[in-house]
Write a protein that holds these residues in place. Sequence first.
Motif, PDB file in Angstrom:
ATOM      1  N   ARG A 110       0.825  -1.214   0.000  1.00 60.57           N
ATOM      2  CA  ARG A 110       0.000   0.000   0.000  1.00 60.57           C
ATOM      3  C   ARG A 110       0.859   1.264   0.000  1.00 60.57           C
ATOM      4  O   ARG A 110       0.487   2.262  -0.621  1.00 60.57           O
ATOM      5  CB  ARG A 110      -0.942  -0.009   1.196  1.00 60.57           C
ATOM      6  CG  ARG A 110      -2.050  -1.027   1.084  1.00 60.57           C
ATOM      7  CD  ARG A 110      -2.982  -0.985   2.304  1.00 60.57           C
ATOM      8  NE  ARG A 110      -3.857  -2.130   2.302  1.00 60.57           N
ATOM      9  CZ  ARG A 110      -3.673  -3.239   3.019  1.00 60.57           C
ATOM     10  NH1 ARG A 110      -2.626  -3.349   3.832  1.00 60.57           N
ATOM     11  NH2 ARG A 110      -4.526  -4.243   2.935  1.00 60.57           N
ATOM     12  N   THR A 168      -4.623  -0.043  -3.686  1.00 60.71           N
ATOM     13  CA  THR A 168      -5.146  -0.088  -2.319  1.00 60.71           C
ATOM     14  C   THR A 168      -6.628  -0.438  -2.340  1.00 60.71           C
ATOM     15  O   THR A 168      -7.096  -1.250  -1.534  1.00 60.71           O
ATOM     16  CB  THR A 168      -4.906   1.262  -1.614  1.00 60.71           C
ATOM     17  OG1 THR A 168      -3.495   1.471  -1.523  1.00 60.71           O
ATOM     18  CG2 THR A 168      -5.501   1.288  -0.225  1.00 60.71           C
ATOM     19  N   ARG A 169      -7.371   0.121  -3.268  1.00 61.28           N
ATOM     20  CA  ARG A 169      -8.805  -0.190  -3.391  1.00 61.28           C
ATOM     21  C   ARG A 169      -9.018  -1.619  -3.871  1.00 61.28           C
ATOM     22  O   ARG A 169      -9.889  -2.328  -3.386  1.00 61.28           O
ATOM     23  CB  ARG A 169      -9.480   0.812  -4.315  1.00 61.28           C
ATOM     24  CG  ARG A 169      -9.590   2.202  -3.693  1.00 61.28           C
ATOM     25  CD  ARG A 169     -10.367   3.177  -4.567  1.00 61.28           C
ATOM     26  NE  ARG A 169      -9.617   3.613  -5.750  1.00 61.28           N
ATOM     27  CZ  ARG A 169      -8.672   4.548  -5.728  1.00 61.28           C
ATOM     28  NH1 ARG A 169      -8.356   5.148  -4.601  1.00 61.28           N
ATOM     29  NH2 ARG A 169      -8.039   4.901  -6.827  1.00 61.28           N
ATOM     30  N   LEU A 202      -7.057  -4.191  -3.416  1.00 62.84           N
ATOM     31  CA  LEU A 202      -6.688  -5.142  -2.357  1.00 62.84           C
ATOM     32  C   LEU A 202      -7.838  -5.428  -1.403  1.00 62.84           C
ATOM     33  O   LEU A 202      -7.923  -6.523  -0.836  1.00 62.84           O
ATOM     34  CB  LEU A 202      -5.488  -4.626  -1.569  1.00 62.84           C
ATOM     35  CG  LEU A 202      -4.148  -4.634  -2.282  1.00 62.84           C
ATOM     36  CD1 LEU A 202      -3.090  -3.976  -1.404  1.00 62.84           C
ATOM     37  CD2 LEU A 202      -3.734  -6.038  -2.674  1.00 62.84           C
ATOM     38  N   GLN A 203      -8.741  -4.480  -1.223  1.00 60.33           N
ATOM     39  CA  GLN A 203      -9.880  -4.672  -0.324  1.00 60.33           C
ATOM     40  C   GLN A 203     -10.801  -5.789  -0.800  1.00 60.33           C
ATOM     41  O   GLN A 203     -11.522  -6.376   0.003  1.00 60.33           O
ATOM     42  CB  GLN A 203     -10.671  -3.379  -0.186  1.00 60.33           C
ATOM     43  CG  GLN A 203      -9.904  -2.282   0.496  1.00 60.33           C
ATOM     44  CD  GLN A 203     -10.630  -0.951   0.467  1.00 60.33           C
ATOM     45  OE1 GLN A 203     -11.669  -0.794  -0.180  1.00 60.33           O
ATOM     46  NE2 GLN A 203     -10.086   0.028   1.162  1.00 60.33           N
ATOM     47  N   ARG A 204     -10.769  -6.093  -2.092  1.00 59.98           N
ATOM     48  CA  ARG A 204     -11.655  -7.114  -2.665  1.00 59.98           C
ATOM     49  C   ARG A 204     -10.934  -8.422  -2.969  1.00 59.98           C
ATOM     50  O   ARG A 204     -11.549  -9.374  -3.448  1.00 59.98           O
ATOM     51  CB  ARG A 204     -12.292  -6.578  -3.950  1.00 59.98           C
ATOM     52  CG  ARG A 204     -13.122  -5.330  -3.747  1.00 59.98           C
ATOM     53  CD  ARG A 204     -13.824  -4.873  -5.012  1.00 59.98           C
ATOM     54  NE  ARG A 204     -12.998  -4.821  -6.210  1.00 59.98           N
ATOM     55  CZ  ARG A 204     -12.319  -3.755  -6.627  1.00 59.98           C
ATOM     56  NH1 ARG A 204     -12.337  -2.648  -5.934  1.00 59.98           N
ATOM     57  NH2 ARG A 204     -11.623  -3.799  -7.732  1.00 59.98           N
ATOM     58  N   CYS A 205      -9.634  -8.464  -2.739  1.00 62.67           N
ATOM     59  CA  CYS A 205      -8.830  -9.620  -3.143  1.00 62.67           C
ATOM     60  C   CYS A 205      -8.858 -10.746  -2.116  1.00 62.67           C
ATOM     61  O   CYS A 205      -9.085 -10.537  -0.931  1.00 62.67           O
ATOM     62  CB  CYS A 205      -7.373  -9.198  -3.345  1.00 62.67           C
ATOM     63  SG  CYS A 205      -7.125  -8.197  -4.829  1.00 62.67           S
TER      64      CYS A 205
END
Length: 84
Positions: free
Chosen positions: A36, A44-45, A47-50
């Motif tokens: 990040r 960064t955005r 990664l929130q869904r990964c």
Amino acid sequence: MATGTIRYWAAAKAAAGTAEEPYSARTLAEALDAVRERHPGELTRVLQRCSFLVNDEPVGKRPHDAVLLTEGGTVEVLPPFAGG
């Protein structure tokens, strides 16, 4: 401190601007914090869904600070995929 490779796939790869890069961290949380810092913004955005694989093992819902990284290991960063 362990060193290894983070591999990005699909949208994560596009957001990072690279297919892979090295890590130097004790835990998955530390490695992702470093990611990040290096790639603020879209990655960064994403990664929130990964989801993540560490040495081919799914992380699942485990806290990222409890997932220890190994010397020469791999972290796979997997965004959601559309199925068919």
